[in-house]
Design an enzyme around this catalytic site. Structure first.
Site, mmCIF file in Angstrom:
data_model
loop_
_atom_site.group_PDB
_atom_site.id
_atom_site.type_symbol
_atom_site.label_atom_id
_atom_site.label_comp_id
_atom_site.label_asym_id
_atom_site.label_seq_id
_atom_site.Cartn_x
_atom_site.Cartn_y
_atom_site.Cartn_z
ATOM 1 N N ASP A 157 0.851 -1.203 0.000
ATOM 2 C CA ASP A 157 0.000 0.000 0.000
ATOM 3 C C ASP A 157 0.874 1.236 0.000
ATOM 4 O OD1 ASP A 157 -3.250 0.335 0.701
ATOM 5 O OD2 ASP A 157 -2.028 2.137 0.947
ATOM 6 N N THR A 161 -13.184 -2.736 -8.997
ATOM 7 C CA THR A 161 -14.330 -2.627 -9.911
ATOM 8 C C THR A 161 -13.978 -1.597 -10.976
ATOM 9 O OG1 THR A 161 -15.810 -3.171 -8.104
ATOM 10 C CG2 THR A 161 -16.794 -2.103 -10.035
ATOM 11 N N GLU A 185 -14.644 -8.604 -7.490
ATOM 12 C CA GLU A 185 -14.830 -9.011 -6.093
ATOM 13 C C GLU A 185 -16.273 -8.722 -5.685
ATOM 14 O OE1 GLU A 185 -12.846 -10.569 -3.716
ATOM 15 O OE2 GLU A 185 -14.870 -10.536 -2.900
ATOM 16 N N LEU A 227 -17.388 -9.314 -2.304
ATOM 17 C CA LEU A 227 -17.572 -9.309 -0.846
ATOM 18 C C LEU A 227 -18.341 -8.067 -0.411
ATOM 19 C CD1 LEU A 227 -15.584 -7.061 0.675
ATOM 20 C CD2 LEU A 227 -13.844 -8.711 0.125
ATOM 21 N N LYS A 250 -19.907 -7.536 -12.717
ATOM 22 C CA LYS A 250 -19.755 -6.821 -11.445
ATOM 23 C C LYS A 250 -20.725 -5.650 -11.364
ATOM 24 C CE LYS A 250 -18.378 -5.275 -7.613
ATOM 25 N NZ LYS A 250 -18.727 -5.917 -6.360
ATOM 26 N N ALA A 256 -36.473 -2.644 3.831
ATOM 27 C CA ALA A 256 -36.730 -1.219 3.571
ATOM 28 C C ALA A 256 -36.093 -0.384 4.674
ATOM 29 C CB ALA A 256 -38.235 -0.974 3.530
ATOM 30 N N CYS A 306 -19.780 1.689 -2.845
ATOM 31 C CA CYS A 306 -19.862 1.101 -4.188
ATOM 32 C C CYS A 306 -21.175 1.267 -4.934
ATOM 33 C CB CYS A 306 -19.474 -0.368 -4.116
ATOM 34 S SG CYS A 306 -17.715 -0.519 -3.734
ATOM 35 N N LYS A 335 -21.387 4.755 -6.663
ATOM 36 C CA LYS A 335 -20.403 5.016 -7.729
ATOM 37 C C LYS A 335 -20.564 4.028 -8.887
ATOM 38 C CE LYS A 335 -16.287 2.385 -6.271
ATOM 39 N NZ LYS A 335 -16.291 1.363 -7.313
HETATM 40 P P1 NAD Z 1 -10.017 1.351 -0.236
HETATM 41 O O1 NAD Z 1 -10.090 2.787 -0.540
HETATM 42 O O2 NAD Z 1 -10.475 0.847 1.078
HETATM 43 O O3 NAD Z 1 -8.522 0.835 -0.440
HETATM 44 C C1 NAD Z 1 -7.721 1.165 -1.523
HETATM 45 C C2 NAD Z 1 -6.274 1.178 -1.043
HETATM 46 O O4 NAD Z 1 -5.414 1.262 -2.173
HETATM 47 C C3 NAD Z 1 -5.920 2.374 -0.144
HETATM 48 O O5 NAD Z 1 -5.417 1.901 1.081
HETATM 49 C C4 NAD Z 1 -4.843 3.141 -0.942
HETATM 50 O O6 NAD Z 1 -3.851 3.729 -0.124
HETATM 51 C C5 NAD Z 1 -4.274 2.030 -1.806
HETATM 52 N N1 NAD Z 1 -3.600 2.467 -3.043
HETATM 53 C C6 NAD Z 1 -4.014 3.362 -3.950
HETATM 54 N N2 NAD Z 1 -3.124 3.439 -4.970
HETATM 55 C C7 NAD Z 1 -2.136 2.565 -4.692
HETATM 56 C C8 NAD Z 1 -0.937 2.172 -5.359
HETATM 57 N N3 NAD Z 1 -0.594 2.683 -6.545
HETATM 58 N N4 NAD Z 1 -0.154 1.251 -4.766
HETATM 59 C C9 NAD Z 1 -0.480 0.716 -3.583
HETATM 60 N N5 NAD Z 1 -1.592 1.050 -2.912
HETATM 61 C C10 NAD Z 1 -2.418 1.958 -3.457
HETATM 62 O O7 NAD Z 1 -10.832 0.625 -1.395
HETATM 63 P P2 NAD Z 1 -11.761 -0.677 -1.302
HETATM 64 O O8 NAD Z 1 -13.032 -0.351 -0.629
HETATM 65 O O9 NAD Z 1 -10.956 -1.830 -0.831
HETATM 66 O O10 NAD Z 1 -12.105 -0.870 -2.860
HETATM 67 C C11 NAD Z 1 -11.114 -1.234 -3.775
HETATM 68 C C12 NAD Z 1 -11.788 -1.634 -5.088
HETATM 69 O O11 NAD Z 1 -12.588 -2.795 -4.881
HETATM 70 C C13 NAD Z 1 -12.741 -0.579 -5.654
HETATM 71 O O12 NAD Z 1 -12.683 -0.627 -7.056
HETATM 72 C C14 NAD Z 1 -14.097 -1.034 -5.188
HETATM 73 O O13 NAD Z 1 -15.134 -0.610 -6.045
HETATM 74 C C15 NAD Z 1 -13.945 -2.535 -5.245
HETATM 75 N N6 NAD Z 1 -14.802 -3.279 -4.312
HETATM 76 C C16 NAD Z 1 -14.973 -2.825 -3.051
HETATM 77 C C17 NAD Z 1 -15.751 -3.556 -2.150
HETATM 78 C C18 NAD Z 1 -15.983 -3.076 -0.749
HETATM 79 O O14 NAD Z 1 -16.828 -3.658 -0.066
HETATM 80 N N7 NAD Z 1 -15.294 -2.066 -0.252
HETATM 81 C C19 NAD Z 1 -16.311 -4.777 -2.567
HETATM 82 C C20 NAD Z 1 -16.095 -5.216 -3.876
HETATM 83 C C21 NAD Z 1 -15.332 -4.459 -4.744
HETATM 84 C C1 UGA Z 2 -22.128 -4.276 -1.742
HETATM 85 C C2 UGA Z 2 -22.490 -5.653 -2.311
HETATM 86 O O1 UGA Z 2 -23.389 -6.307 -1.410
HETATM 87 C C3 UGA Z 2 -21.249 -6.506 -2.522
HETATM 88 O O2 UGA Z 2 -21.608 -7.729 -3.141
HETATM 89 C C4 UGA Z 2 -20.274 -5.751 -3.405
HETATM 90 O O3 UGA Z 2 -19.087 -6.500 -3.571
HETATM 91 C C5 UGA Z 2 -19.950 -4.420 -2.764
HETATM 92 O O4 UGA Z 2 -21.171 -3.662 -2.590
HETATM 93 C C6 UGA Z 2 -19.037 -3.574 -3.577
HETATM 94 O O5 UGA Z 2 -18.956 -3.706 -4.773
HETATM 95 O O6 UGA Z 2 -18.434 -2.721 -2.927
HETATM 96 P P1 UGA Z 2 -21.562 -3.303 0.645
HETATM 97 O O7 UGA Z 2 -21.768 -1.985 -0.005
HETATM 98 O O8 UGA Z 2 -20.347 -3.515 1.439
HETATM 99 O O9 UGA Z 2 -21.586 -4.471 -0.451
HETATM 100 O O10 UGA Z 2 -22.789 -3.602 1.609
HETATM 101 P P2 UGA Z 2 -24.276 -4.157 1.407
HETATM 102 O O11 UGA Z 2 -24.533 -5.146 2.449
HETATM 103 O O12 UGA Z 2 -24.555 -4.535 0.017
HETATM 104 O O13 UGA Z 2 -25.137 -2.867 1.744
HETATM 105 C C7 UGA Z 2 -25.148 -1.749 0.894
HETATM 106 C C8 UGA Z 2 -26.146 -0.736 1.401
HETATM 107 O O14 UGA Z 2 -27.488 -1.207 1.242
HETATM 108 C C9 UGA Z 2 -26.002 -0.439 2.892
HETATM 109 O O15 UGA Z 2 -26.225 0.936 3.113
HETATM 110 C C10 UGA Z 2 -27.113 -1.260 3.527
HETATM 111 O O16 UGA Z 2 -27.534 -0.770 4.760
HETATM 112 C C11 UGA Z 2 -28.187 -1.132 2.468
HETATM 113 N N1 UGA Z 2 -29.195 -2.225 2.478
HETATM 114 C C12 UGA Z 2 -28.801 -3.512 2.272
HETATM 115 C C13 UGA Z 2 -30.539 -1.911 2.652
HETATM 116 O O17 UGA Z 2 -30.905 -0.735 2.843
HETATM 117 N N2 UGA Z 2 -31.455 -2.923 2.614
HETATM 118 C C14 UGA Z 2 -31.108 -4.217 2.407
HETATM 119 O O18 UGA Z 2 -32.011 -5.086 2.374
HETATM 120 C C15 UGA Z 2 -29.755 -4.517 2.227
#
Ligand code: NAD
Ligand code: UGA
Length: 451
Positions: free
Chosen positions: A30, A120, A153, A155, A224, A272, A280, A283
Site C-alpha cells: 500500500d 471494480t 470481487e 464481498l 460486477k 426497507a 460502491c 459510484k
Molecule cells: P479502499 O479505498 O479501502 O482501499 C484502496 C487502497 O489502495 C488504499 O489503502 C490506498 O492507499 C491504496 N492504493 C491506492 N493506490 C495505490 C498504489 N498505486 N499502490 C499501492 N496502494 C495503493 O478501497 P476498497 O473499498 O478496498 O475498494 C477497492 C476496489 O474494490 C474498488 O474498485 C471497489 O469498487 C472494489 N470493491 C470494493 C468492495 C468493498 O466492499 N469495499 C467490494 C467489492 C469491490
Molecule cells: C455491496 C455488495 O453487497 C457486494 O456484493 C459488493 O461487492 C460491494 O457492494 C461492492 O462492490 O463494494 P456493501 O456496499 O459492502 O456491499 O454492503 P451491502 O450489504 O450490500 O449494503 C449496501 C447498502 O445497502 C447499505 O447501506 C445497507 O444498509 C443497504 N441495504 C442492504 C438496505 O438498505 N437494505 C437491504 O435489504 C440490504
C-alpha cells in the site's frame, strides 16, 4: 503461490489475509505508510469481523510493504486500489493506472504473471491495463510473460472475511487459458473448500462449493456492475413499495416476508429503510449509466434506482418534520454513522446526508456509533455534531432519536432510560430494526419506514 496485492483497503487487505490463510505467500502493498506500519504491528486498519484473528493465524505467510518487490517467476498480482467517481460519473482509473505502471516497472525478465483487476473497473479495463504493462515492458526491453485478467470481487463490508472464504461464485474473465489456470490454482482451496474453517468465521451449514465462472474479460467486468446495480435496485424497489405502504396502511416488513419467500424473488436485500449507501452502489450505478451513455443507451431502471434512493434519505427528514412540525431549534439524536452495521466505513453514509440536512434546517445534531466515531472525527473534522459515548448520553435533551445504522447492538437499547433523558418522545426507526409495540411500551411515539 507467490501473490502480490496492490492496495490494502477493504478488498485488498481481506483478500491478502484470506489468501495467506489458504497457504499462499502473500505480499500486501500500500502507498500509505501508516497502513503498512499498522499492519506490520499486527493491527488491521479496517474494522472487519474475524480479520484480526485471521491476520494473527496467517502472519507467517504475509508480508506488508509500501513498495512492490521485484516480480520474478510464476505468480499473481491483484490490483485492489480504489476506483472512485469522476465528476462526469465515470470510474476514476487514476489509481489503477498508477498501480499498473508500478507493477510493470517491477516485472523482471523471467516472470510469468497474471495481473488481475480485482478493483471494480469499467468495461475494457483488462485490455487497458494490459496495454500499460506491455508498453512499459517493450520500453524497458524486458521479455516476460504477462496476462491480464478480470476477477471482480463480490464481498460485502462487515462480512468481508466470511464472503471471501465462502463465496457464492468466483468469476474469472480472461482471454488466455494459461491465465485461467493460474487463477484456478490460486483459488483452488476456496473452490474445493479444502481449508479448515477458522473458529471465528465458521463455514455456513449447507454451504455448497462455489461455481467458477470463466468468461471474457468484458463479461466479467459487466457482471460486477450488473450485480451491484441489481442489488441496489432490489433495495430501491422495496423502498418504493414502503412509501406506498405508508399511504395505504400496510406493513412493508410483512410485505417483504410475503414476497421474499418466493424462491424466485428471495428474501435478501428486501429490507426497507433509509436507502443504500456505502462506497460502491452509488459510484457503480453512476459509472454504468455513464458507460451506457457512450452507446446512447439509457439505463432507465438503474437511473430510477438512484433517484428513489436519493428520495429515500430525504423521506426520513420529511417524516421528522411531519412529526416535530418545526425542525429549527430541535435536538435530534442519530444512532449510527457508518453506512451499515458491522463496519466503520463512512463513505456515502446516509447519516452524513441527514446531518447536513438537519444542520441546514437549524436542528442540533447529536450522534453515537459503536465503532465509527473516531473515523468520523478524523475524516470530517468540521462535522456539525455533538459526539456521545453511549446511547444513554445521546438521548439527553433530544426531541427525537433516529436509528440510522442497523447495528445489532441497537436492537437492545436501554429504551426506558433513554426516554427519561429526552425532551420529546419520538423514535424514528429508519432501519425498521425494532418492534413498534416494544418501543411504544417504553413511552415512545414510534415511526418506522413503510409500517
Ligand atoms: P479502499 O479505498 O479501502 O482501499 C484502496 C487502497 O489502495 C488504499 O489503502 C490506498 O492507499 C491504496 N492504493 C491506492 N493506490 C495505490 C498504489 N498505486 N499502490 C499501492 N496502494 C495503493 O478501497 P476498497 O473499498 O478496498 O475498494 C477497492 C476496489 O474494490 C474498488 O474498485 C471497489 O469498487 C472494489 N470493491 C470494493 C468492495 C468493498 O466492499 N469495499 C467490494 C467489492 C469491490
Ligand atoms: C455491496 C455488495 O453487497 C457486494 O456484493 C459488493 O461487492 C460491494 O457492494 C461492492 O462492490 O463494494 P456493501 O456496499 O459492502 O456491499 O454492503 P451491502 O450489504 O450490500 O449494503 C449496501 C447498502 O445497502 C447499505 O447501506 C445497507 O444498509 C443497504 N441495504 C442492504 C438496505 O438498505 N437494505 C437491504 O435489504 C440490504
Amino acid at each position: 503461490m507467490n501473490t502480490i496485492i496492490i492496495g490494502t483497503g477493504y478488498v485488498g487487505l481481506t483478500t491478502g489475509i484470506v489468501l495467506a490463510y489458504l497457504g499462499h505467500e502473500v505480499t500486501c502493498v500500500d502507498k500509505n505508510p501508516a497502513i503498512i506500519e499498522s499492519l506490520k504491528a499486527g493491527i488491521p486498519t479496517i474494522h472487519e469481523p474475524g480479520l484480526k484473528e485471521l491476520l494473527d493465524e496467517a502472519k507467517d505467510k504475509l508480508r506488508f510493504s509500501d513498495t512492490i518487490p521485484p516480480l520474478r517467476g510464476e505468480g499473481v498480482v491483484l490490483i485492489a486500489v480504489g476506483t472512485p467517481t469522476k465528476d462526469n460519473g465515470d470510474a476514476d482509473l487514476r489509481y489503477v493506472d498508477a498501480a499498473a505502471k508500478e507493477v510493470a516497472a517491477c516485472i523482471r525478465a523471467d516472470a510469468k504473471l497474471v495481473v488481475v483487476n480485482k478493483s471494480t473497473v469499467p468495461i475494457g479495463s483488462a485490455r487497458h491495463v494490459e496495454g500499460i504493462i506491455k508498453r512499459s515492458l517493450a520500453q524497458r526491453e524486458v521479455e516476460a510473460t504477462v496476462w491480464v485478467a478480470s476477477n471482480p470481487e463480490f464481498l460485502a463490508e462487515g462480512k468481508a472475511v466470511h464472503d471471501s472464504l465462502y463465496p457464492d461464485r468466483v468469476v474469472i474473465g480472461a482471454s488466455e487459458p494459461e491465465a485461467v489456470n493460474l487463477l484456478r490454482e490460486l483459488y483452488a482451496p476456496l473452490l474445493e473448500q479444502t481449508f479448515s474453517a477458522p473458529l471465528q468465521t465458521p463455514r455456513p451449514e449447507n454451504y455448497s462449493l462455489p461455481s467458477l465462472i470463466t468468461s471474457s474479460p468484458t463479461s466479467a467486468e459487466l457482471s460486477k456492475y450488473a450485480a451491484n446495480a441489481f442489488l441496489a435496485t432490489k433495495i430501491s424497489f422495496i423502498n418504493e413499495f414502503a412509501g406506498l405502504a405508508e399511504h395505504v396502511g400496510a406493513d412493508i416488513t410483512q410485505v417483504a416476508r410475503a414476497i421474499g419467500l418466493d424462491s424466485r424473488i428471495g428474501s435478501k436485500f428486501l429490507h426497507a429503510g433509509i436507502g443504500w449507501g456505502g462506497s460502491c452502489f452509488g459510484k457503480d450505478t453512476q459509472a454504468i449509466i455513464t458507460t451506457a451513455g457512450r452507446y446512447d443507451y439509457p439505463m432507465k431502471i438503474v437511473d430510477a434506482t438512484i433517484k428513489v434512493n436519493r428520495q429515500q434519505r430525504l423521506h426520513v427528514i420529511e417524516r421528522l418534520q411531519q412529526q416535530l412540525k418545526v425542525l429549527r431549534g430541535t435536538t435530534i439524536g442519530l444512532l449510527g454513522l457508518a453506512f451499515k452495521g458491522n463496519t466503520d466505513d463512512l463513505r456515502d453514509a446516509p447519516a452524513l446526508t441527514l446531518i447536513a440536512e438537519l444542520h441546514e434546517r437549524g436542528a442540533v445534531v447529536r450522534v453515537h456509533d459503536p465503532i465509527a466515531m473516531d473515523k468520523a472525527k478524523e475524516q470530517y473534522p468540521e462535522l456539525p455534531v455533538e459526539y456521545c459515548e453511549d446511547p444513554e448520553c445521546l438521548a439527553i435533551g433530544c426531541d427525537a432519536l433516529v436509528i440510522v445504522t442497523d447495528w445489532q447492538d441497537y436492537k437492545h437499547l436501554p429504551l426506558a432510560e433513554m426516554k427519561a433523558r429526552m425532551r420529546g418522545d419520538l423514535l424514528l426507526d429508519a432501519r425498521n430494526l425494532l418492534s413498534p409495540v416494544d418501543v411504544a411500551e417504553q413511552g415512545f411515539a414510534y415511526v418506522g419506514v413503510g409500517r
